[in-house]
Scaffold this active site. Structure first.
Site, mmCIF file in Angstrom:
data_model
loop_
_atom_site.group_PDB
_atom_site.id
_atom_site.type_symbol
_atom_site.label_atom_id
_atom_site.label_comp_id
_atom_site.label_asym_id
_atom_site.label_seq_id
_atom_site.Cartn_x
_atom_site.Cartn_y
_atom_site.Cartn_z
ATOM 1 C CG ASP A 1 -3.315 4.130 2.175
ATOM 2 O OD1 ASP A 1 -2.346 3.651 1.282
ATOM 3 O OD2 ASP A 1 -3.279 5.646 1.424
ATOM 4 N NE ARG A 2 0.111 8.946 0.069
ATOM 5 C CZ ARG A 2 0.519 9.595 -0.627
ATOM 6 N NH1 ARG A 2 1.585 7.813 -0.894
ATOM 7 N NH2 ARG A 2 1.604 9.999 -0.601
ATOM 8 C CE1 TYR B 1 -1.026 8.519 -3.068
ATOM 9 C CE2 TYR B 1 -3.004 9.528 -1.845
ATOM 10 C CZ TYR B 1 -2.056 8.369 -1.975
ATOM 11 O OH TYR B 1 -2.755 7.530 -1.969
ATOM 12 C CG HIS C 1 -5.281 -1.034 1.010
ATOM 13 N ND1 HIS C 1 -4.230 -1.315 1.203
ATOM 14 C CD2 HIS C 1 -5.705 0.746 0.583
ATOM 15 C CE1 HIS C 1 -3.934 0.287 1.693
ATOM 16 N NE2 HIS C 1 -4.281 1.338 1.415
#
Length: 294
Positions: free
Chosen positions: A105-106, A204, A266
């Protein structure tokens, strides 16, 4: 969690990074995603240690027990370039100048930036449930905007902080049985900290601004991932549904790419740790396709 692992708080200059590390053998770094901490790897890291690796699990800058610099209008202090520099500094502090890397993910965005900025440091890289940020942004459609709306909500100044910190338990929902109770408690404590929430939002905000600019510059310059690359994605998540074959997209960024889906939601490190660990162990084997690990 993490029986036999050590913990440290490493001063890397403008940031302080909390890190777990354990095992003996070729080093591999595991980078978590939003809104998790390094504890998300508690079911994967011991399996990699058993397979003969030194495993290093940091909290990303501002997440969990790591702390970053003051917030600025350009979000540079929480850019993927800054966070990647933290990881390199932590690994040098632990005595490792070259290592394998996996980012979810990030954390995958950090892994990409680290691999492009410090190619001499990365022997192999695995990207989990992620694409380069500019690949996401260049494919924005109704489905992406509907399902990934939080990217753009988090970018708004001031508003998401007030919404999330008003009731963090309702915003960040987690199942202690699925996550593991200790992992869940660590995660819950972090997401109730207003400074952590703000730092995660800065991640973000950087993604839509300075990080995007860095990736566009690399794409325009033809800078590519040169080391062996593994792409893994969760079949119960929406990455493949939105974009098609993730491996095909990553071939625009890396020279030696392989990958496959995993039957999981996820948060694959918590939901399918055996399958994920097996895929990483196979990829990290010295006799796997590509150059041997140092």
């Amino acid at each position: 969690m993490f029986e036999g692992f050590e913990e440290a708080q490493v001063d890397v200059g403008e940031a302080s990074v909390f890190v777990r590390f354990g095992g003996q053998g070729p080093p591999v770094v595991l980078l978590h995603g939003h809104p998790r901490t390094s504890a998300t790897w508690h079911r994967v890291a011991p399996r990699l240690v058993e397979a003969g690796h030194t495993v290093v699990c940091p909290d990303l800058r501002g997440y969990g027990r790591s702390r970053g610099p003051r917030f600025t209008a350009d979000h540079a202090g929480y850019s993927k370039r800054a966070v990647a520099g933290d990881v390199v500094a932590v690994m040098r502090h632990l005595g490792h100048r070259r290592f394998a890397l996996a980012g979810h993910d990030r954390g995958g965005s950090v892994a990409l930036r680290l691999t492009l900025d410090h190619p001499e440091a990365v022997s192999r890289v695995a990207f989990l449930d992620c694409l380069p940020l500019v690949e996401h942004l260049s494919r924005i459609g109704v489905e992406f905007a509907t399902q990934w709306w939080h990217w753009f909500f988090f970018a708004q100044p001031g508003v998401p902080e007030r919404v999330i910190t008003a009731d963090p338990d309702s915003w960040y929902r987690g199942d202690p049985e699925a996550m593991g109770r200790e992992n869940h408690e660590e995660w819950r404590q972090a997401t109730r900290d207003p400074d952590v929430v703000r730092a995660m939002l800065e991640d973000y905000r950087a993604g839509l601004t300075i990080d995007r600019q860095h990736e566009e510059a690399d794409r325009d310059a033809g800078t590519r991932v040169a080391c062996p690359t593994l792409i893994l994605w969760s079949l119960q998540d929406d990455l493949e549904d939105l974009y098609g074959d993730p491996v095909a997209i990553w071939r625009g960024w890396a020279d030696d790419v392989r990958g496959h889906g995993i039957d999981s939601g996820h948060h694959v490190a918590e939901q399918a740790p055996q399958a994920l660990a097996s895929a990483l162990i196979d990829f990290l084997r010295p006799d796997a396709t590509g150059p041997a690990l140092p």
